[in-house]
Design a protein around this motif. Structure first.
Motif, PDB file in Angstrom:
ATOM      1  N   ALA A 183       0.826  -1.206   0.000  1.00  0.00           N
ATOM      2  CA  ALA A 183       0.000   0.000   0.000  1.00  0.00           C
ATOM      3  C   ALA A 183       0.864   1.261   0.000  1.00  0.00           C
ATOM      4  CB  ALA A 183      -0.930   0.001   1.208  1.00  0.00           C
ATOM      5  N   GLN A 184       2.029   1.186   0.643  1.00  0.00           N
ATOM      6  CA  GLN A 184       2.971   2.308   0.631  1.00  0.00           C
ATOM      7  C   GLN A 184       4.372   1.754   0.406  1.00  0.00           C
ATOM      8  OE1 GLN A 184       2.356   4.107   4.394  1.00  0.00           O
ATOM      9  NE2 GLN A 184       3.302   2.699   5.555  1.00  0.00           N
ATOM     10  N   ALA A 185       5.286   2.607  -0.016  1.00  0.00           N
ATOM     11  CA  ALA A 185       6.644   2.173  -0.340  1.00  0.00           C
ATOM     12  C   ALA A 185       7.287   1.483   0.863  1.00  0.00           C
ATOM     13  CB  ALA A 185       7.481   3.361  -0.780  1.00  0.00           C
ATOM     14  N   PRO A 186       7.844   0.276   0.675  1.00  0.00           N
ATOM     15  CA  PRO A 186       8.339  -0.503   1.803  1.00  0.00           C
ATOM     16  C   PRO A 186       9.768  -0.201   2.233  1.00  0.00           C
ATOM     17  CG  PRO A 186       8.485  -1.794  -0.174  1.00  0.00           C
ATOM     18  CD  PRO A 186       7.861  -0.483  -0.557  1.00  0.00           C
ATOM     19  N   GLY A 187      10.509   0.627   1.535  1.00  0.00           N
ATOM     20  CA  GLY A 187      11.907   0.838   1.883  1.00  0.00           C
ATOM     21  C   GLY A 187      12.749  -0.326   1.389  1.00  0.00           C
ATOM     22  N   VAL A 188      13.990  -0.399   1.826  1.00  0.00           N
ATOM     23  CA  VAL A 188      14.871  -1.459   1.348  1.00  0.00           C
ATOM     24  C   VAL A 188      15.098  -2.555   2.383  1.00  0.00           C
ATOM     25  CG1 VAL A 188      16.041  -0.036  -0.358  1.00  0.00           C
ATOM     26  CG2 VAL A 188      16.940  -0.159   1.973  1.00  0.00           C
ATOM     27  N   ALA A 189      14.543  -2.408   3.557  1.00  0.00           N
ATOM     28  CA  ALA A 189      14.714  -3.435   4.582  1.00  0.00           C
ATOM     29  C   ALA A 189      13.603  -4.475   4.465  1.00  0.00           C
ATOM     30  CB  ALA A 189      14.700  -2.815   5.972  1.00  0.00           C
ATOM     31  N   ALA A 190      13.997  -5.716   4.212  1.00  0.00           N
ATOM     32  CA  ALA A 190      13.059  -6.834   4.186  1.00  0.00           C
ATOM     33  C   ALA A 190      13.800  -8.043   4.734  1.00  0.00           C
ATOM     34  CB  ALA A 190      12.576  -7.101   2.771  1.00  0.00           C
ATOM     35  N   VAL A 191      13.219  -8.725   5.698  1.00  0.00           N
ATOM     36  CA  VAL A 191      13.878  -9.864   6.331  1.00  0.00           C
ATOM     37  C   VAL A 191      13.036 -11.115   6.122  1.00  0.00           C
ATOM     38  CG1 VAL A 191      14.804 -10.800   8.475  1.00  0.00           C
ATOM     39  CG2 VAL A 191      14.854  -8.324   8.080  1.00  0.00           C
ATOM     40  N   PRO A 192      13.405 -11.976   5.163  1.00  0.00           N
ATOM     41  CA  PRO A 192      12.684 -13.233   4.962  1.00  0.00           C
ATOM     42  C   PRO A 192      12.894 -14.170   6.156  1.00  0.00           C
ATOM     43  CG  PRO A 192      14.029 -12.669   3.063  1.00  0.00           C
ATOM     44  CD  PRO A 192      14.444 -11.765   4.171  1.00  0.00           C
TER      45      PRO A 192
ATOM     46  N   GLN B 234       9.503   3.818  10.252  1.00  0.00           N
ATOM     47  CA  GLN B 234       9.995   4.506  11.449  1.00  0.00           C
ATOM     48  C   GLN B 234       9.220   4.141  12.712  1.00  0.00           C
ATOM     49  OE1 GLN B 234      12.659   5.245  10.604  1.00  0.00           O
ATOM     50  NE2 GLN B 234      12.973   7.193   9.627  1.00  0.00           N
ATOM     51  N   GLU B 235       7.984   3.649  12.554  1.00  0.00           N
ATOM     52  CA  GLU B 235       7.141   3.431  13.716  1.00  0.00           C
ATOM     53  C   GLU B 235       6.681   1.999  13.932  1.00  0.00           C
ATOM     54  OE1 GLU B 235       3.906   6.185  13.561  1.00  0.00           O
ATOM     55  OE2 GLU B 235       5.220   7.885  13.126  1.00  0.00           O
ATOM     56  N   THR B 236       6.654   1.179  12.878  1.00  0.00           N
ATOM     57  CA  THR B 236       6.084  -0.163  13.016  1.00  0.00           C
ATOM     58  C   THR B 236       6.903  -1.213  12.288  1.00  0.00           C
ATOM     59  OG1 THR B 236       4.709   0.134  11.047  1.00  0.00           O
ATOM     60  CG2 THR B 236       3.708   0.744  13.144  1.00  0.00           C
ATOM     61  N   ALA B 237       6.759  -2.425  12.739  1.00  0.00           N
ATOM     62  CA  ALA B 237       7.277  -3.591  12.032  1.00  0.00           C
ATOM     63  C   ALA B 237       6.061  -4.368  11.533  1.00  0.00           C
ATOM     64  CB  ALA B 237       8.122  -4.462  12.943  1.00  0.00           C
ATOM     65  N   GLN B 238       6.163  -4.916  10.329  1.00  0.00           N
ATOM     66  CA  GLN B 238       5.056  -5.679   9.766  1.00  0.00           C
ATOM     67  C   GLN B 238       5.540  -7.025   9.275  1.00  0.00           C
ATOM     68  OE1 GLN B 238       3.733  -2.595   6.935  1.00  0.00           O
ATOM     69  NE2 GLN B 238       1.766  -2.700   8.013  1.00  0.00           N
ATOM     70  N   ARG B 239       4.697  -8.037   9.458  1.00  0.00           N
ATOM     71  CA  ARG B 239       4.979  -9.379   8.946  1.00  0.00           C
ATOM     72  C   ARG B 239       4.046  -9.642   7.765  1.00  0.00           C
ATOM     73  NH1 ARG B 239       5.696 -14.811  12.573  1.00  0.00           N
ATOM     74  NH2 ARG B 239       6.443 -16.112  10.876  1.00  0.00           N
ATOM     75  N   TRP B 240       4.627 -10.106   6.640  1.00  0.00           N
ATOM     76  CA  TRP B 240       3.878 -10.302   5.405  1.00  0.00           C
ATOM     77  C   TRP B 240       3.887 -11.755   4.989  1.00  0.00           C
ATOM     78  CZ3 TRP B 240       1.676  -5.893   3.423  1.00  0.00           C
ATOM     79  CH2 TRP B 240       2.191  -4.679   3.874  1.00  0.00           C
ATOM     80  N   THR B 241       2.894 -12.136   4.190  1.00  0.00           N
ATOM     81  CA  THR B 241       2.843 -13.451   3.582  1.00  0.00           C
ATOM     82  C   THR B 241       2.174 -13.315   2.212  1.00  0.00           C
ATOM     83  OG1 THR B 241       2.229 -15.772   3.893  1.00  0.00           O
ATOM     84  CG2 THR B 241       0.611 -14.132   4.566  1.00  0.00           C
TER      85      THR B 241
END
Length: 177
Positions: free
Chosen positions: A148-157, A168-175
Motif C-alpha cells: 500500500a505504501q513504499a516498503p523501503g529497502v529493509a526486508a527480512v525473509p 519509522q514506527e512499526t514492524a510488519q509481517r507479510w505473507t
C-alpha cells in the motif's frame, strides 16, 4: 572453547537457519573494510568456523534446504546461490532488473523453499526499493510485491513463507495470499 574471529573491532550479528540446521551464520561488519560472513557450528565436541561469504559478497541469506546460501555482492551487481555439492547459480542484475538497477537492501533471503526475496533499486544506497520474489533455484524473477505504501529497502525473509518490513514506527509481517 574459544575460536578467534577476524576482527576485535567488528560489529557481530548471528542469524539462524530457519530449520534445525546445526550451523548459524555470523556476520562481522568491519567499518569501511567490509564484512565477513562465517558459518559457526558445533559438531563432535568441536566448535567450527568457516567462511560463508567473501569481501565482495558479504550479504548472505540462509536457505531452508540444508546449507543453501544466497549472497549479494557489495555493489548489488549480482546474486549467487551456493549449495554444497551443486554448481553455483549466478544472476547479473542487468539480466533480470530494469536498466541500471541493482540489488539493494543487503538481506537477500529465502521466503520458503521455492522463493527468495530481494530488493532492487536504482542505486545501492536508495531509501526505497522494489521487492521481488525470485525462483530459489534459478534466481529468475517470478513476482513483484505490491504494498500500500513504499516498503523501503529493509526486508527480512523468515523462511516460513513470511517476511518482515519496518518503517519509522512499526514492524510488519507479510505473507503471500
Amino acid at each position: 572453547m574459544l575460536k578467534p574471529l577476524p576482527s576485535l573491532s567488528a560489529t557481530y550479528a548471528f542469524q539462524q537457519f530457519p530449520d534445525a540446521h546445526p550451523d548459524v551464520l555470523l556476520t562481522a561488519s568491519i567499518s569501511q573494510d567490509g564484512t565477513h560472513c562465517l558459518l559457526v557450528g558445533f559438531t563432535a565436541g568441536e566448535l567450527g568456523i568457516r567462511a560463508a561469504g567473501t569481501a565482495e559478497e558479504p550479504y548472505v541469506g540462509l536457505g531452508t534446504d540444508d546449507g543453501v546460501l544466497v549472497s549479494q555482492d557489495v555493489g548489488g551487481g549480482h546474486l549467487c546461490r551456493t549449495h554444497d555439492g551443486a554448481d553455483d547459480v549466478i544472476v547479473e542484475a542487468g539480466n533480470v532488473l530494469p536498466d541500471a538497477w541493482v540489488f539493494a537492501g543487503y538481506l537477500p533471503g529465502f521466503v520458503d523453499d521455492d522463493r527468495i526475496l530481494v530488493v532492487a533499486a536504482e542505486e545501492q544506497w536508495a531509501e526505497e526499493g522494489t521487492h521481488l520474489l525470485l525462483d530459489a533455484r534459478t534466481l529468475e524473477p517470478v513476482a513483484e510485491l505490491d504494498y500500500a505504501q513504499a516498503p523501503g529497502v529493509a526486508a527480512v525473509p523468515l523462511g516460513d513463507g513470511t517476511w518482515l518490513t519496518h518503517d519509522q514506527e512499526t514492524a510488519q509481517r507479510w505473507t503471500i495470499a
